[in-house]
Scaffold this motif. Structure first.
Motif, PDB file in Angstrom:
ATOM      1  N   GLU A  18       0.834  -1.205   0.000  1.00 19.41           N
ATOM      2  CA  GLU A  18       0.000   0.000   0.000  1.00 19.41           C
ATOM      3  C   GLU A  18       0.866   1.252   0.000  1.00 19.41           C
ATOM      4  N   GLY A  19       0.326   2.328  -0.570  1.00 22.15           N
ATOM      5  CA  GLY A  19       1.055   3.585  -0.596  1.00 22.15           C
ATOM      6  C   GLY A  19       0.199   4.689  -1.164  1.00 22.15           C
ATOM      7  N   SER A  20       0.665   5.299  -2.237  1.00 18.82           N
ATOM      8  CA  SER A  20      -0.063   6.376  -2.917  1.00 18.82           C
ATOM      9  C   SER A  20       0.455   6.442  -4.348  1.00 18.82           C
ATOM     10  N   ASP A  21      -0.165   7.281  -5.147  1.00 18.85           N
ATOM     11  CA  ASP A  21       0.334   7.509  -6.504  1.00 18.85           C
ATOM     12  C   ASP A  21       1.795   7.935  -6.437  1.00 18.85           C
ATOM     13  N   ALA A  22       2.108   8.859  -5.521  1.00 19.16           N
ATOM     14  CA  ALA A  22       3.464   9.401  -5.419  1.00 19.16           C
ATOM     15  C   ALA A  22       4.480   8.340  -5.000  1.00 19.16           C
ATOM     16  N   THR A  23       4.137   7.506  -4.015  1.00 23.89           N
ATOM     17  CA  THR A  23       5.092   6.487  -3.565  1.00 23.89           C
ATOM     18  C   THR A  23       5.286   5.399  -4.615  1.00 23.89           C
ATOM     19  N   MET A  24       4.226   5.073  -5.331  1.00 19.08           N
ATOM     20  CA  MET A  24       4.338   4.091  -6.415  1.00 19.08           C
ATOM     21  C   MET A  24       5.275   4.603  -7.502  1.00 19.08           C
ATOM     22  N   VAL A  25       5.087   5.858  -7.892  1.00 19.89           N
ATOM     23  CA  VAL A  25       5.923   6.455  -8.930  1.00 19.89           C
ATOM     24  C   VAL A  25       7.383   6.559  -8.468  1.00 19.89           C
ATOM     25  N   ALA A  26       7.590   6.905  -7.207  1.00 16.82           N
ATOM     26  CA  ALA A  26       8.948   7.010  -6.674  1.00 16.82           C
ATOM     27  C   ALA A  26       9.662   5.664  -6.734  1.00 16.82           C
ATOM     28  N   ALA A  27       8.936   4.593  -6.393  1.00 22.02           N
ATOM     29  CA  ALA A  27       9.513   3.247  -6.453  1.00 22.02           C
ATOM     30  C   ALA A  27       9.850   2.870  -7.888  1.00 22.02           C
ATOM     31  N   LEU A  28       8.954   3.208  -8.819  1.00 25.51           N
ATOM     32  CA  LEU A  28       9.187   2.921 -10.235  1.00 25.51           C
ATOM     33  C   LEU A  28      10.398   3.697 -10.744  1.00 25.51           C
ATOM     34  N   LYS A  29      10.475   4.963 -10.402  1.00 25.81           N
ATOM     35  CA  LYS A  29      11.593   5.807 -10.853  1.00 25.81           C
ATOM     36  C   LYS A  29      12.925   5.248 -10.381  1.00 25.81           C
ATOM     37  N   ASP A  30      12.960   4.829  -9.130  1.00 24.24           N
ATOM     38  CA  ASP A  30      14.190   4.290  -8.556  1.00 24.24           C
ATOM     39  C   ASP A  30      14.589   2.984  -9.249  1.00 24.24           C
ATOM     40  N   ALA A  31      13.612   2.071  -9.414  1.00 23.50           N
ATOM     41  CA  ALA A  31      13.896   0.786 -10.053  1.00 23.50           C
ATOM     42  C   ALA A  31      14.328   0.985 -11.502  1.00 23.50           C
ATOM     43  N   TYR A  32      13.662   1.892 -12.191  1.00 19.36           N
ATOM     44  CA  TYR A  32      13.960   2.131 -13.613  1.00 19.36           C
ATOM     45  C   TYR A  32      15.377   2.670 -13.781  1.00 19.36           C
ATOM     46  N   SER A  33      15.785   3.550 -12.886  1.00 17.67           N
ATOM     47  CA  SER A  33      17.126   4.140 -12.985  1.00 17.67           C
ATOM     48  C   SER A  33      18.215   3.098 -12.806  1.00 17.67           C
ATOM     49  N   LYS A  34      17.874   2.001 -12.101  1.00 20.52           N
ATOM     50  CA  LYS A  34      18.835   0.924 -11.848  1.00 20.52           C
ATOM     51  C   LYS A  34      18.582  -0.292 -12.735  1.00 20.52           C
ATOM     52  N   LYS A  35      17.597  -0.171 -13.620  1.00 17.93           N
ATOM     53  CA  LYS A  35      17.189  -1.266 -14.505  1.00 17.93           C
ATOM     54  C   LYS A  35      16.828  -2.531 -13.703  1.00 17.93           C
ATOM     55  N   GLN A  36      16.139  -2.307 -12.584  1.00 21.36           N
ATOM     56  CA  GLN A  36      15.692  -3.418 -11.746  1.00 21.36           C
ATOM     57  C   GLN A  36      14.250  -3.785 -12.090  1.00 21.36           C
ATOM     58  N   PRO A  37      13.876  -5.064 -11.942  1.00 25.59           N
ATOM     59  CA  PRO A  37      12.491  -5.473 -12.195  1.00 25.59           C
ATOM     60  C   PRO A  37      11.550  -4.881 -11.148  1.00 25.59           C
ATOM     61  N   ILE A  38      10.363  -4.493 -11.587  1.00 22.99           N
ATOM     62  CA  ILE A  38       9.343  -3.979 -10.678  1.00 22.99           C
ATOM     63  C   ILE A  38       7.980  -4.131 -11.346  1.00 22.99           C
ATOM     64  N   VAL A  39       6.966  -4.421 -10.538  1.00 27.35           N
ATOM     65  CA  VAL A  39       5.583  -4.452 -11.020  1.00 27.35           C
ATOM     66  C   VAL A  39       4.819  -3.385 -10.256  1.00 27.35           C
ATOM     67  N   VAL A  40       4.135  -2.513 -10.970  1.00 24.45           N
ATOM     68  CA  VAL A  40       3.368  -1.448 -10.315  1.00 24.45           C
ATOM     69  C   VAL A  40       1.897  -1.510 -10.734  1.00 24.45           C
ATOM     70  N   THR A  41       1.041  -1.106  -9.827  1.00 26.50           N
ATOM     71  CA  THR A  41      -0.371  -0.909 -10.173  1.00 26.50           C
ATOM     72  C   THR A  41      -0.464   0.436 -10.874  1.00 26.50           C
ATOM     73  N   THR A  42      -1.227   0.504 -11.954  1.00 25.12           N
ATOM     74  CA  THR A  42      -1.252   1.767 -12.684  1.00 25.12           C
ATOM     75  C   THR A  42      -2.527   1.917 -13.491  1.00 25.12           C
ATOM     76  N   TRP A  43      -2.596   3.001 -14.206  1.00 29.32           N
ATOM     77  CA  TRP A  43      -3.788   3.304 -15.002  1.00 29.32           C
ATOM     78  C   TRP A  43      -3.415   4.266 -16.126  1.00 29.32           C
ATOM     79  N   THR A  44      -4.269   4.307 -17.102  1.00 31.02           N
ATOM     80  CA  THR A  44      -4.155   5.281 -18.193  1.00 31.02           C
ATOM     81  C   THR A  44      -5.427   6.123 -18.183  1.00 31.02           C
ATOM     82  N   PRO A  45      -5.334   7.457 -18.132  1.00 28.60           N
ATOM     83  CA  PRO A  45      -4.147   8.271 -18.404  1.00 28.60           C
ATOM     84  C   PRO A  45      -3.234   8.448 -17.184  1.00 28.60           C
ATOM     85  N   HIS A  46      -1.937   8.385 -17.415  1.00 32.50           N
ATOM     86  CA  HIS A  46      -0.932   8.663 -16.395  1.00 32.50           C
ATOM     87  C   HIS A  46       0.344   9.103 -17.101  1.00 32.50           C
TER      88      HIS A  46
END
Length: 284
Positions: A169-197
């Motif tokens: 559990e978290g928020s839109d902001a914490t989910m995005v922060a986790a994604l940003k961090d993982a992406y910068s390190k090319k680490q695997p991550i699964v996030v809940t998301t939606w379009t438009p975003h």
């Protein structure tokens, strides 16, 4: 003065007072409250419709709430409306419970969807693939605010696909922060998301296929108002009824909002000023 004269003057005065009272009773409400959830798309849409209503002389207060509280606020009349109702699936439980206490004005954004996503460098394509590779993701699915329709669907997905993972559990902001961090390190991550975003315009991501259909198909984001708004503020009702945005417009403003130091009210104002034809059409 004759008795008839006095009676005539009294009647005229009474008529004047009644007319003023009647006029006051039918004066259009000018103070409005719009509820919203703090999802990136809802922040954009709410601030844009706020700016459009303010241009018509309304004073508009926007209030961030949880999904459940947002629906309840409109149903009780504490809020006049919202432009963040995801249907038919994401907010289905709220709508089923409160549909007789609100007015659904229909979609303001079409082509929306919810689900799970991964960076394109992650070598899986379906939710089913997670079952044998849960350790790759630390046994976690990175979620948003508890109680959100997306989170409820995610809980169902974990159960239906029998996945050995925990929904964080978290928020839109914490989910995005986790994604940003993982992406910068090319680490695997699964996030809940939606379009438009805006994340889809910022990083190379892909939705995971959902063969069991847990997350449903295409969604719409709808405008929902209180039952009394049409009588209390007919011009505002018309604007809200006609309000609509394209996915491209909404995601472009989301990208602007993601820049450091950006004020969502300012980006919304800039969009409204730059799109007068679209905005003016909402009043017709």
């Amino acid at each position: 003065m004759s008795i008839l004269g006095k009676l005539a003057r009294t009647a005229a005065a009474a008529a004047t007072v009644f007319g003023l009272a009647s006029g006051a009773a039918h004066a259009e409400k000018k103070d409005l409250t719009i509820a919203y959830v703090e999802w990136s798309d809802a922040v954009v849409a709410t601030n844009i419709v706020k700016a459009a209503l303010e241009d018509k002389g309304y004073t508009v207060k926007i209030v961030p709430l949880s999904g459940a509280a947002m629906w309840q606020a409109v149903a009780s009349g504490e809020a006049d409306g919202m432009v963040a109702a995801w249907l038919p699936a994401t907010h289905a439980a709220y709508y089923k419970k409160l549909k007789d206490k609100v007015v659904n004005l229909g979609p303001n954004v079409t082509g929306a969807k919810i689900g799970w996503a991964v960076p394109t460098y992650v070598d899986i394509d379906s939710i089913e693939d997670i079952k044998g590779k849960a350790d790759m993701f630390g046994g976690k699915i990175i979620g948003i605010d508890p109680g959100a329709g997306l989170m409820k669907a995610s809980e169902t997905a974990i159960k239906d696909y029998d996945l050995p993972v925990t929904l964080v559990e978290g928020s839109d902001a914490t989910m995005v922060a986790a994604l940003k961090d993982a992406y910068s390190k090319k680490q695997p991550i699964v996030v809940t998301t939606w379009t438009p975003h805006w994340m889809f315009a910022t990083w190379d991501l892909k939705y995971l296929k959902d063969p069991k259909g847990v997350f449903g198909g295409e969604e719409t984001v709808n405008t929902v108002v209180s039952t009394g708004l049409k009588d209390e503020a007919p011009e505002a009702y018309k604007i809200l009824d006609n309000f609509n945005l394209s996915l491209a417009d909404e995601q472009a403003v989301m990208v602007e909002n993601n820049k450091p130091g950006t004020d969502p009210a300012a980006t919304a104002r800039a969009w409204v000023d730059a799109n007068k034809d679209k905005v003016d059409a909402w009043s017709k």
